[in-house]
Design an enzyme around this catalytic site. Sequence first.
Site, PDB file in Angstrom:
ATOM      1  N   CYS A   8       0.828  -1.214   0.000  1.00  0.00           N
ATOM      2  CA  CYS A   8       0.000   0.000   0.000  1.00  0.00           C
ATOM      3  C   CYS A   8       0.864   1.267   0.000  1.00  0.00           C
ATOM      4  O   CYS A   8       1.788   1.409   0.804  1.00  0.00           O
ATOM      5  CB  CYS A   8      -0.900  -0.017   1.229  1.00  0.00           C
ATOM      6  N   CYS A  66       0.842   3.189   3.297  1.00  0.00           N
ATOM      7  CA  CYS A  66       1.662   2.500   4.309  1.00  0.00           C
ATOM      8  C   CYS A  66       3.147   2.737   4.033  1.00  0.00           C
ATOM      9  O   CYS A  66       3.946   2.900   4.960  1.00  0.00           O
ATOM     10  CB  CYS A  66       1.350   1.008   4.333  1.00  0.00           C
ATOM     11  N   ASP A  89      -0.936  16.365  -0.714  1.00  0.00           N
ATOM     12  CA  ASP A  89      -1.326  15.545  -1.856  1.00  0.00           C
ATOM     13  C   ASP A  89      -0.384  15.832  -3.036  1.00  0.00           C
ATOM     14  O   ASP A  89      -0.034  16.977  -3.303  1.00  0.00           O
ATOM     15  CB  ASP A  89      -2.770  15.853  -2.253  1.00  0.00           C
ATOM     16  N   HIS A 120      -3.690   0.281   8.602  1.00  0.00           N
ATOM     17  CA  HIS A 120      -4.187   0.086   7.235  1.00  0.00           C
ATOM     18  C   HIS A 120      -5.663  -0.299   7.272  1.00  0.00           C
ATOM     19  O   HIS A 120      -6.008  -1.486   7.300  1.00  0.00           O
ATOM     20  CB  HIS A 120      -3.362  -0.982   6.516  1.00  0.00           C
ATOM     21  N   ASN A 161     -13.351  10.057   0.039  1.00  0.00           N
ATOM     22  CA  ASN A 161     -13.842   9.245  -1.077  1.00  0.00           C
ATOM     23  C   ASN A 161     -13.859   7.781  -0.646  1.00  0.00           C
ATOM     24  O   ASN A 161     -12.882   7.291  -0.073  1.00  0.00           O
ATOM     25  CB  ASN A 161     -12.934   9.425  -2.294  1.00  0.00           C
ATOM     26  N   HIS A 169      -6.565   3.008   1.297  1.00  0.00           N
ATOM     27  CA  HIS A 169      -6.132   3.156   2.693  1.00  0.00           C
ATOM     28  C   HIS A 169      -6.835   4.430   3.160  1.00  0.00           C
ATOM     29  O   HIS A 169      -6.609   5.503   2.585  1.00  0.00           O
ATOM     30  CB  HIS A 169      -4.597   3.268   2.764  1.00  0.00           C
ATOM     31  N   HIS A 178      -8.332   7.781   4.196  1.00  0.00           N
ATOM     32  CA  HIS A 178      -7.706   9.099   4.325  1.00  0.00           C
ATOM     33  C   HIS A 178      -8.766  10.180   4.182  1.00  0.00           C
ATOM     34  O   HIS A 178      -9.760   9.998   3.486  1.00  0.00           O
ATOM     35  CB  HIS A 178      -6.607   9.300   3.272  1.00  0.00           C
ATOM     36  N   HIS A 223      -9.218  13.991   2.859  1.00  0.00           N
ATOM     37  CA  HIS A 223      -8.661  15.138   2.137  1.00  0.00           C
ATOM     38  C   HIS A 223      -9.023  16.410   2.905  1.00  0.00           C
ATOM     39  O   HIS A 223     -10.186  16.581   3.314  1.00  0.00           O
ATOM     40  CB  HIS A 223      -9.287  15.256   0.743  1.00  0.00           C
TER      41      HIS A 223
HETATM   42  P1  5GP Z   1      -8.629   9.194  -3.273  1.00  0.00           P
HETATM   43  O1  5GP Z   1      -9.127   9.348  -4.674  1.00  0.00           O
HETATM   44  O2  5GP Z   1      -8.235   7.776  -2.964  1.00  0.00           O
HETATM   45  O3  5GP Z   1      -9.558   9.787  -2.246  1.00  0.00           O
HETATM   46  O4  5GP Z   1      -7.343  10.114  -3.182  1.00  0.00           O
HETATM   47  C1  5GP Z   1      -6.037   9.637  -3.202  1.00  0.00           C
HETATM   48  C2  5GP Z   1      -5.143  10.847  -3.277  1.00  0.00           C
HETATM   49  O5  5GP Z   1      -3.816  10.424  -3.042  1.00  0.00           O
HETATM   50  C3  5GP Z   1      -5.150  11.557  -4.634  1.00  0.00           C
HETATM   51  O6  5GP Z   1      -5.577  12.907  -4.459  1.00  0.00           O
HETATM   52  C4  5GP Z   1      -3.705  11.467  -5.102  1.00  0.00           C
HETATM   53  O7  5GP Z   1      -3.250  12.633  -5.746  1.00  0.00           O
HETATM   54  C5  5GP Z   1      -2.942  11.182  -3.815  1.00  0.00           C
HETATM   55  N1  5GP Z   1      -1.743  10.369  -4.015  1.00  0.00           N
HETATM   56  C6  5GP Z   1      -1.658   9.200  -4.697  1.00  0.00           C
HETATM   57  N2  5GP Z   1      -0.420   8.726  -4.657  1.00  0.00           N
HETATM   58  C7  5GP Z   1       0.312   9.621  -3.934  1.00  0.00           C
HETATM   59  C8  5GP Z   1       1.689   9.669  -3.559  1.00  0.00           C
HETATM   60  O8  5GP Z   1       2.510   8.812  -3.888  1.00  0.00           O
HETATM   61  N3  5GP Z   1       2.080  10.737  -2.814  1.00  0.00           N
HETATM   62  C9  5GP Z   1       1.191  11.711  -2.432  1.00  0.00           C
HETATM   63  N4  5GP Z   1       1.699  12.720  -1.690  1.00  0.00           N
HETATM   64  N5  5GP Z   1      -0.096  11.688  -2.766  1.00  0.00           N
HETATM   65  C10 5GP Z   1      -0.536  10.652  -3.516  1.00  0.00           C
HETATM   66 ZN    ZN Z   2      -2.066   1.107   3.801  1.00  0.00          ZN
END
Ligand code: 5GP
Ligand code: ZN
Length: 117
Positions: free
Chosen positions: A6, A9, A32, A48, A88, A99, A101, A103
């Site tokens: 992940c 993680c 982000d 996780h 989301n 995982h 989170h 925003h």
């Molecule tokens: P989700 O769509 O799952 O709610 O949002 C995942 C967020 O994680 C996205 O806004 C994406 O830009 C961010 N993200 C994905 N991979 C990485 C990463 O490797 N580093 C950082 N800092 N953000 C990430």
């Molecule tokens: Zn994770």
Amino acid sequence: MSAGACIFCKIARNEIPAKKVYEDAEVFAFNDIRPQAPVHFLVVPRQHIVSLAEVDATHAALLGKMFTLIGQLARAQGCENGFRTIVNTGRVGGQEVYHLHVHVIGGSEPLPAMLKW
Ligand code: 5GP
Ligand code: ZN
């Protein structure tokens, strides 16, 4: 996906770099990589948990802690006049990283409409 593979993680374990804005034993937060606004960071439990749909009563204190932190972290990032939080969840919710989170988005005034349906 297992915790080993992940991406969040891996960020928690400092195996992938990220601009962390907060961390403690249970929770961390980082900018982000594809910001949707001038301020856009993610608040993440070290545990996780796949998504909000998998949360149960055993996670109550952890989620309470995350939401207790968000206001002070947002203010520290310059969101004195408000911000938006988004979780989301699953395919319908457009979740990309499985995982849990939160925003935290702000820094432009006003933010765009919440949903365009
Ligand atoms: P989700 O769509 O799952 O709610 O949002 C995942 C967020 O994680 C996205 O806004 C994406 O830009 C961010 N993200 C994905 N991979 C990485 C990463 O490797 N580093 C950082 N800092 N953000 C990430
Ligand atoms: Zn994770």
